[in-house]
Design a protein around this motif. Structure first.
Motif, PDB file in Angstrom:
ATOM      1  N   VAL A  85      66.862  -7.490 -42.236  1.00  0.00           N
ATOM      2  CA  VAL A  85      66.118  -8.741 -42.133  1.00  0.00           C
ATOM      3  C   VAL A  85      65.790  -9.183 -43.552  1.00  0.00           C
ATOM      4  N   ASP A  86      66.372 -10.299 -43.961  1.00  0.00           N
ATOM      5  CA  ASP A  86      66.125 -10.856 -45.288  1.00  0.00           C
ATOM      6  C   ASP A  86      65.235 -12.077 -45.111  1.00  0.00           C
ATOM      7  N   THR A  87      63.931 -11.888 -45.348  1.00  0.00           N
ATOM      8  CA  THR A  87      62.987 -12.980 -45.129  1.00  0.00           C
ATOM      9  C   THR A  87      63.124 -14.077 -46.182  1.00  0.00           C
ATOM     10  N   GLU A  88      63.555 -13.734 -47.369  1.00  0.00           N
ATOM     11  CA  GLU A  88      63.715 -14.742 -48.422  1.00  0.00           C
ATOM     12  C   GLU A  88      64.881 -15.682 -48.131  1.00  0.00           C
ATOM     13  N   GLN A 122      60.681 -13.810 -32.181  1.00  0.00           N
ATOM     14  CA  GLN A 122      60.685 -12.939 -33.354  1.00  0.00           C
ATOM     15  C   GLN A 122      61.840 -11.960 -33.239  1.00  0.00           C
ATOM     16  N   LEU A 181      61.964 -12.115 -38.555  1.00  0.00           N
ATOM     17  CA  LEU A 181      62.201 -13.543 -38.735  1.00  0.00           C
ATOM     18  C   LEU A 181      61.907 -14.213 -37.415  1.00  0.00           C
ATOM     19  N   LYS A 182      61.345 -15.412 -37.472  1.00  0.00           N
ATOM     20  CA  LYS A 182      61.040 -16.149 -36.257  1.00  0.00           C
ATOM     21  C   LYS A 182      61.982 -17.334 -36.161  1.00  0.00           C
ATOM     22  N   ARG A 183      62.674 -17.430 -35.031  1.00  0.00           N
ATOM     23  CA  ARG A 183      63.596 -18.535 -34.759  1.00  0.00           C
ATOM     24  C   ARG A 183      63.366 -19.047 -33.353  1.00  0.00           C
ATOM     25  N   SER A 240      66.199 -15.979 -45.073  1.00  0.00           N
ATOM     26  CA  SER A 240      66.141 -16.277 -43.630  1.00  0.00           C
ATOM     27  C   SER A 240      67.432 -15.876 -42.934  1.00  0.00           C
ATOM     28  N   ARG A 289      63.068  -8.641 -34.947  1.00  0.00           N
ATOM     29  CA  ARG A 289      62.540  -7.573 -35.800  1.00  0.00           C
ATOM     30  C   ARG A 289      63.630  -6.584 -36.165  1.00  0.00           C
ATOM     31  N   ILE A 316      58.389  -6.364 -40.025  1.00  0.00           N
ATOM     32  CA  ILE A 316      59.484  -7.054 -40.711  1.00  0.00           C
ATOM     33  C   ILE A 316      60.237  -7.852 -39.657  1.00  0.00           C
TER      34      ILE A 316
END
Length: 80
Positions: free
Chosen positions: A61-64, A32, A26-28, A66, A34, A24
């Motif tokens: 982490v909210d991937t939807e 990553q 997000l990449k910025r 971001s 995590r 889980i």
């Protein structure tokens, strides 16, 4: 030194993979973030009372959306 096999960027990636293999994330900007990663604030944010050098833990982490939420000493702040 940031780049290369022995650079801080590569060492951080290897340590993250070994110590926090969470899927889980997000990449910025090539990094990553995590769930449960330890992060450091690198810019003062007076409104949120979070300052350069403060250490926090990624708690959501909210991937939807971001969006990350980081707990800095009991105060949870979203990072968009």
């Amino acid at each position: 030194m940031q780049r290369g096999v022995c650079g801080a960027a590569n060492l951080n990636q290897l340590l993250q993979a070994a110590m926090n293999p969470s899927s889980i994330f997000l990449k910025r900007s090539g990094t990553q973030y995590r769930l449960h990663d330890k992060v450091m604030q690198i810019k003062n944010d007076y409104d949120k009372e979070v300052f350069n050098g403060d250490i926090g833990i990624v708690v959501r982490v909210d991937t939807e959306e971001s969006e990350l939420s980081v707990d800095f000493d009991g105060g949870k702040w979203p990072m968009t």
